[in-house]
Design an enzyme around this catalytic site. Structure first.
Site, PDB file in Angstrom:
ATOM      1  N   LYS A 109      43.863  43.474  35.923  1.00  0.00           N
ATOM      2  CA  LYS A 109      44.529  42.405  36.680  1.00  0.00           C
ATOM      3  C   LYS A 109      45.378  43.065  37.748  1.00  0.00           C
ATOM      4  O   LYS A 109      45.743  44.238  37.623  1.00  0.00           O
ATOM      5  CB  LYS A 109      45.431  41.574  35.761  1.00  0.00           C
ATOM      6  CG  LYS A 109      45.700  40.189  36.290  1.00  0.00           C
ATOM      7  CD  LYS A 109      44.513  39.294  36.054  1.00  0.00           C
ATOM      8  CE  LYS A 109      44.768  37.859  36.418  1.00  0.00           C
ATOM      9  NZ  LYS A 109      43.752  36.985  35.824  1.00  0.00           N
TER      10      LYS A 109
HETATM   11  N1  GLU Z   1      40.866  35.472  37.797  1.00  0.00           N
HETATM   12  C1  GLU Z   1      39.858  34.941  36.938  1.00  0.00           C
HETATM   13  C2  GLU Z   1      40.263  35.064  35.485  1.00  0.00           C
HETATM   14  O1  GLU Z   1      41.424  35.126  35.161  1.00  0.00           O
HETATM   15  C3  GLU Z   1      38.489  35.530  37.232  1.00  0.00           C
HETATM   16  C4  GLU Z   1      38.363  37.020  37.027  1.00  0.00           C
HETATM   17  C5  GLU Z   1      37.034  37.588  37.517  1.00  0.00           C
HETATM   18  O2  GLU Z   1      36.161  36.846  37.891  1.00  0.00           O
HETATM   19  O3  GLU Z   1      36.939  38.828  37.506  1.00  0.00           O
HETATM   20  O4  GLU Z   1      39.449  35.015  34.611  1.00  0.00           O
END
Ligand code: GLU
Length: 419
Positions: A109
């Site tokens: 993240k």
């Molecule tokens: N931000 C989204 C999540 O929390 C998608 C993450 C992604 O597609 O890598 O799952």
């Protein structure tokens, strides 16, 4: 066992949830020590020239929780007040999310402490390109693949992909997902998270034998995930009676006209004041007598302070960490069925996986194929979690964690400890 407990923070909460699953699995102490920590974290402070000629220094993050099962995967968010603790917690959630739906990824993240609405498009582009450059040493199709999250979108991803490509001297489309379709994005990615929430809500209603003629729904948060969910659930025959955003909520027991509401929001900048519904308090939305409650806003929205107000029979937790551990316990005691975040909103990262696969092969699928494969993966994961929940007599969140943590632990065991 004695483990270091950080102060009550988002990451400490994520670790608590991990510990609960580790207890059920009977994970060895060595495995616990490894899996409950972060693998690597990069904090960057970088300057951006604003439109007025002044320089502002921003702080950004990219955290990898675990990469035992594949490249690090997870979103980048632009959010005022974003800090390392929150990013760590969300990176750990991504590890479990990718694992519970069997994607060959680890968890990551990142993001920037910024309110994106306070910047011009020009400033946003410059900030994004500079941030991408600062974290570029971690990013790449085999290493770490970012995606959109709160406050970022397909345009942000296009800028990041372009920046990484400029540094490489050729287009590296698979370095980022959630891109516009014109530059290697996937059909269906845009609303995949909401589609996943919808599939799971319908599956859970079936399992629960809820026989309401028309199940009713309240959606907290009317962003990318919340608005797609509201529309898709309506298309599936449910009645969405209330939605909210950060400024207010609207309620119409006969069902909301979502198209008109979307137009209203575009003009007024929020859902409040919508003529075909009644304005209600944000907290009142959580207490409506609906069949399904979909928290799709942000973290920590349902806690011990308001969990007793919830009257829904099913909660599909579309936002990451929308429920606190105390709320989990209170709602579980009252028999409210939960589809937990790592499963509920996994549609986004599942479609990201499809996008990455398509980019790597330079061979693109039609939306129907994306949706069919999404349905297959997410429904299979739902029943895996359900069976674990029933067989091990644990709640749905713990069951999801048990599956996810076990898979990562297995990967760690077969790979062994280097050197
Ligand atoms: N931000 C989204 C999540 O929390 C998608 C993450 C992604 O597609 O890598 O799952």
């Amino acid at each position: 066992m004695a483990v270091e407990v950080r102060s009550q923070s988002a990451f400490a909460t994520a670790q608590r949830r991990f510990d609960a699953a580790a207890d059920v699995i009977g994970l060895s102490e060595d495995q616990r020590l490894l899996l409950r920590e972060i693998k690597r974290e990069l904090v960057v402070h970088f300057p951006v020239k604003l439109d007025n000629g002044r320089v502002r220094v921003f702080t950004g993050y990219r955290v990898h929780h675990n990469i035992s099962r594949g490249p690090a995967k997870g979103g980048l968010r632009y959010q005022a007040g974003l800090n390392l603790d929150t990013v760590r917690a969300l990176a750990m959630l991504m590890t479990w999310k990718c694992s519970v739906v069997s994607l060959p990824y680890g968890g990551a993240k990142g993001g920037v402490d910024v309110d994106p609405r306070a910047l011009s498009t020009n400033e946003l582009e410059h900030m994004t390109r500079r941030f991408a450059t600062e974290i570029a040493l971690l990013i790449g199709p085999e290493r770490d693949i970012p995606a959109p999250d709160l406050g970022t979108d397909a345009q942000t991803m296009a800028w990041i992909m372009d920046t990484i490509s400029m540094h490489s001297g050729h287009s590296v489309t698979a370095s980022v997902t959630g891109k516009p379709v014109d530059v290697g994005g996937s059909e269906g990615r845009h609303e995949a998270a909401g589609r996943g929430v919808t599939y799971l809500t319908l599956e859970a209603l079936k399992y629960l034998h809820i026989e309401d003629e028309t199940p009713t729904v309240a959606v907290q948060g009317f962003g990318k995930v919340g608005s797609a969910t509201a529309r898709l659930l309506t298309e599936a025959g449910l009645r969405v009676v209330a939605v909210s955003d950060s400024k207010g909520a609207v309620h119409n027991p006969k069902g909301l006209d979502l198209e008109a509401l979307e137009e209203h929001r575009q003009v007024r900048g929020g859902v409040s004041g919508f003529k075909k519904a009644e304005d209600i308090d944000n907290q009142d939305l959580l207490g409506l007598p609906v069949t399904v409650l979909v928290p799709a806003a942000t973290e920590n929205q349902i806690t011990e302070a308001n969990a007793d107000r919830v009257r829904a029979r099913l909660i599909t937790e579309a936002a990451n960490a929308a429920l606190s551990p105390e709320a989990d316990r209170l709602l579980n005691d009252r028999g409210v069925f939960l589809v937990p975040d790592i499963l509920a909103n996994s549609g986004g990262v599942i479609a990201s996986y499809f996008e990455w696969v398509q980019d790597l092969q330079a061979f693109f699928w039609e939306e129907e194929e994306v949706n069919t494969k999404l349905h297959h993966i997410i429904t299979r994961a739902f029943y895996d979690v359900l069976h674990t929940s029933v067989n091990k007599r644990v709640d749905m969140r713990t069951a999801a964690y048990v599956i996810a943590v076990q898979r990562v632990a297995n990967a760690t065991t077969v790979r062994g400890i280097y050197p």
